[in-house]
Design a protein around this motif. Structure first.
Motif, mmCIF file in Angstrom:
data_model
loop_
_atom_site.group_PDB
_atom_site.id
_atom_site.type_symbol
_atom_site.label_atom_id
_atom_site.label_comp_id
_atom_site.label_asym_id
_atom_site.label_seq_id
_atom_site.Cartn_x
_atom_site.Cartn_y
_atom_site.Cartn_z
ATOM 1 N N SER A 1 -1.024 -12.411 -29.228
ATOM 2 C CA SER A 1 -1.186 -11.743 -27.941
ATOM 3 C C SER A 1 -1.647 -12.741 -26.882
ATOM 4 O O SER A 1 -2.637 -13.444 -27.077
ATOM 5 N N VAL A 2 -0.938 -12.777 -25.772
ATOM 6 C CA VAL A 2 -1.360 -13.588 -24.617
ATOM 7 C C VAL A 2 -1.450 -12.672 -23.399
ATOM 8 O O VAL A 2 -1.006 -13.000 -22.303
ATOM 9 N N SER A 3 -2.043 -11.521 -23.614
ATOM 10 C CA SER A 3 -2.105 -10.499 -22.569
ATOM 11 C C SER A 3 -2.922 -10.973 -21.373
ATOM 12 O O SER A 3 -4.029 -11.495 -21.532
ATOM 13 N N PRO A 4 -2.409 -10.753 -20.159
ATOM 14 C CA PRO A 4 -3.202 -11.043 -18.972
ATOM 15 C C PRO A 4 -4.104 -9.885 -18.554
ATOM 16 O O PRO A 4 -4.855 -10.012 -17.584
ATOM 17 N N GLU A 5 -4.023 -8.745 -19.276
ATOM 18 C CA GLU A 5 -4.705 -7.535 -18.811
ATOM 19 C C GLU A 5 -5.946 -7.209 -19.627
ATOM 20 O O GLU A 5 -5.888 -7.069 -20.848
ATOM 21 N N LEU A 6 -7.066 -7.044 -18.921
ATOM 22 C CA LEU A 6 -8.308 -6.574 -19.523
ATOM 23 C C LEU A 6 -8.262 -5.058 -19.651
ATOM 24 O O LEU A 6 -8.003 -4.351 -18.678
ATOM 25 N N ALA B 1 -4.845 -1.811 -28.331
ATOM 26 C CA ALA B 1 -5.996 -2.603 -27.875
ATOM 27 C C ALA B 1 -6.295 -3.672 -28.915
ATOM 28 O O ALA B 1 -6.294 -3.381 -30.114
ATOM 29 N N ILE B 2 -6.534 -4.898 -28.467
ATOM 30 C CA ILE B 2 -6.959 -6.002 -29.328
ATOM 31 C C ILE B 2 -8.238 -6.567 -28.741
ATOM 32 O O ILE B 2 -8.332 -6.779 -27.526
ATOM 33 N N GLY B 3 -9.236 -6.798 -29.602
ATOM 34 C CA GLY B 3 -10.463 -7.329 -29.031
ATOM 35 C C GLY B 3 -11.495 -7.745 -30.044
ATOM 36 O O GLY B 3 -11.244 -7.831 -31.251
ATOM 37 N N VAL C 1 -5.399 -5.161 -23.133
ATOM 38 C CA VAL C 1 -4.264 -4.248 -23.316
ATOM 39 C C VAL C 1 -3.136 -5.121 -23.843
ATOM 40 O O VAL C 1 -2.655 -5.996 -23.126
ATOM 41 N N PRO C 2 -2.713 -4.962 -25.085
ATOM 42 C CA PRO C 2 -1.784 -5.924 -25.682
ATOM 43 C C PRO C 2 -0.352 -5.818 -25.167
ATOM 44 O O PRO C 2 0.573 -5.425 -25.859
ATOM 45 N N ILE C 3 -0.200 -6.177 -23.892
ATOM 46 C CA ILE C 3 1.123 -6.495 -23.366
ATOM 47 C C ILE C 3 1.337 -7.981 -23.624
ATOM 48 O O ILE C 3 0.428 -8.678 -24.067
#
Length: 591
Positions: free
Chosen positions: A185-190, A324-326, A343-345
């Protein structure tokens, strides 16, 4: 226990001088897995308890875990664990990937343009009927390794994805055979950051492509901020998040301190807003998820009806994508835990030799199908960049030990390195060229200057014949669909989109290309000039073309001016020329 590991590289949600959260995690002390809806909340309670005792918990929830918190939230049947967390005694230092492995992936769409249009029609009818305001419609891209993957290919792909989409909230999780394979995941969204009784959500809604020049780029950002459609799309989700957070917030504490902020990502501009609140005493991690999950930015509004429509329109489960990844970790002494989730986009799942990556966008009443389809293509560019290794490329002429227009080429190469996040060492590049020039003091040579992902330059020379007095060009028989992509605007060894237009007729030197709007752009190996209404013109960069050095020189000395030339204008063209720095200005004819 099978091999399980993880790496977290999260931006600081609070900004300022707070460092990034960058850690590696080895073999966990325990793995917590929920396969049934009834097990999801107890699992989150166990994660919170472990973090309160000093452990670090890294994991994810699938999108299909939503009914664990509200039975009205419709989803497809899951095809893997609903929630998964590894419990670690401590976090290890982040280590850069030193593997020499490379990753090559071929991607295929599962939602062709006609199916996309049909889904858009259904969504627009539902909006017109007052059923909802917005639906986040998505589809999965399916990938396969090009050839047998090397050992460490998934880690190499993750590193390439991070170069393509730096910053943000990146995570690599290898679940072994206990979960969903490997998550990249390289999501830019928190999604949310929760600590010390304060919660911050930062929904991302509103997208625009990056511009071909600094001026065009600034204009794109300004247009995104001013767009009624994009602002409406963003504020709908902000309102939804405010309502969701109010379920766990102290009265009157929900605030929106930042609205319509534009963030520059490598391939797109994104609009974000901040929603903050103080959480009520006694709020648990499971309570936070019950209030917020899934994030409204990837459902639409109202959430219940939007998710019903998503289930009807999308072919199968989203999986970790849009879940969700965290990481959940100990907070400051006496302050409980700290939980940060993305948010795993922009997230790839690698499992059983196959790869998946979801792409989507928010559809509102003002959505135009062609524009939304182009937004999907813009969002896929990070994946295209990472899935096939490439080098930056400059082609120069070397004549009797002297390089033509070297300063212009190096300036363009430095710009490409900055765009792709590749290390740039001007002295090393100049030294590489000087060595090559000294080794070829006589004759005419074509020089290929290459720079790989690690920033190390190399150069090679090939004997070159004198340029012909005139060349023949042919017009492409179809548009170049990726005319506005970054592999057109920057010169690299990624040339499949050009190679598809290699001339086939005898004696034809190159092909004249045009974009989907019917505007002439360039040739496959150089720029094009046309004599129109008594003056020589070349297409502007906004049409989608490489800013060639030879073109720039001709514009600089006044031989060329910029003008849009359409296919309908071709009968009026009085003369043609092929232009690049290697061959110069070559008179041309269209065959």
């Amino acid at each position: 226990m099978t091999h399980i590991s993880a790496r977290i590289d999260f931006s600081s949600p609070q900004g300022g001088a707070t460092p990034r959260l960058r850690h590696a995690f080895g073999t966990p002390r325990a793995v917590l897995v929920a396969h049934e809806l009834a097990d999801v909340r107890p699992l989150l309670d166990a994660v919170q308890a472990a973090a309160e005792k000093g452990s670090w918990c890294v994991g994810y929830l699938r999108y299909e875990a939503a009914p664990a918190f509200d039975a009205a939230l419709a989803v497809h049947a899951p095809d893997g664990p609903l929630a998964w967390f590894a419990v670690h005694d401590d976090a290890l230092p982040w280590l850069e990937d030193a593997s020499a492995a490379t990753a090559r992936v071929q991607w295929a769409e599962t939602c062709p343009r006609p199916a996309f249009g049909a889904a858009m029609d259904q969504i627009q009818r539902a909006i017109a009927d007052g059923e909802l305001y917005q639906v986040n419609f998505t589809a999965q891209l399916e990938g396969e390794w090009a050839g047998k993957p090397e050992e460490g290919a998934a880690q190499a792909l993750f590193a390439a994805l991070q170069r393509a989409q730096p910053g943000g909230y990146a995570a690599f999780i290898d679940t072994g055979d206990t979960g969903d394979g490997q998550l990249l995941s390289v999501s830019p969204e928190l999604f949310f950051d929760w600590q010390d009784g304060q919660i911050l959500a930062r929904p991302m809604k509103g997208t625009a492509a990056r511009g071909a020049t600094p001026e065009m780029d600034a204009a794109q950002a300004a247009a995104l901020r001013a767009s009624p459609k994009e602002r409406a799309e963003n504020v709908m989700i902000v309102d939804l998040l405010r309502n969701d957070i109010s379920r766990i917030a102290e009265p009157f504490s929900v605030q929106v301190p930042a609205l319509f902020h534009t963030e520059a990502l490598p391939t797109v501009w994104q609009m974000t807003s901040d929603v903050r609140a103080r959480t009520r005493t006694g709020t648990t991690l499971a309570d936070v998820f019950a209030a917020l999950f899934p994030c409204g930015s990837i459902t639409g509004a109202p959430k219940v009806r939007a998710m019903q429509m998503i289930r009807d329109l999308e072919a199968g489960p989203r999986g970790v994508y849009c879940g969700a990844i965290g990481v959940v970790r100990p907070g400051e002494p006496g302050q409980g835990i700290r939980a940060t989730f993305n948010v795993p986009i922009r997230t790839v799942t690698v499992q059983a030799g196959g790869l998946r990556c979801g792409i989507g966008s928010g559809i509102t009443s003002g959505a135009v199908p062609d524009a939304e389809w182009q937004e999907w293509r813009n969002k896929q560019q990070f994946l295209a960049r990472a899935s096939m290794p490439f080098d930056l490329l400059e082609t120069l002429a070397l004549e009797d030990g002297q390089l033509r227009h070297a300063a212009d080429h190096l300036q363009r190469l430095a710009g490409a390195a900055a765009h792709f996040g590749i290390p740039w060492d001007a002295a090393a590049v100049q030294h590489c060229l000087n060595q090559l020039a000294q080794a070829h003091p006589q004759g005419l040579w074509r020089v290929r200057l290459l720079q790989g992902a690690q920033g190390k330059p190399r150069a090679e020379a090939f004997a070159m014949d004198a340029s012909p007095a005139q060349v023949q060009l042919q017009l492409a028989d179809r548009p170049l669909m990726d005319a506005h992509g970054e592999f057109v605007r920057f010169k690299t060894t990624r040339r499949a989109h050009y190679d598809a237009f290699t001339p086939t007729g005898p004696g034809v030197f190159d092909t004249v290309l045009y974009n989907a709007e019917g505007e002439i752009t360039e040739c496959t190996r150089g720029n094009v000039a046309m004599q129109l209404d008594g003056r020589w013109v070349t297409p502007p960069l906004a049409c989608g073309l490489l800013p060639g050095v030879g073109r720039a020189l001709a514009l600089r000395d006044g031989r060329l001016t910029e003008a849009v030339v359409r296919l309908d204008d071709l009968p009026r063209v009085q003369g043609w020329a092929f232009v690049n720095s290697l061959r110069g200005w070559l008179a041309a004819q269209i065959v």
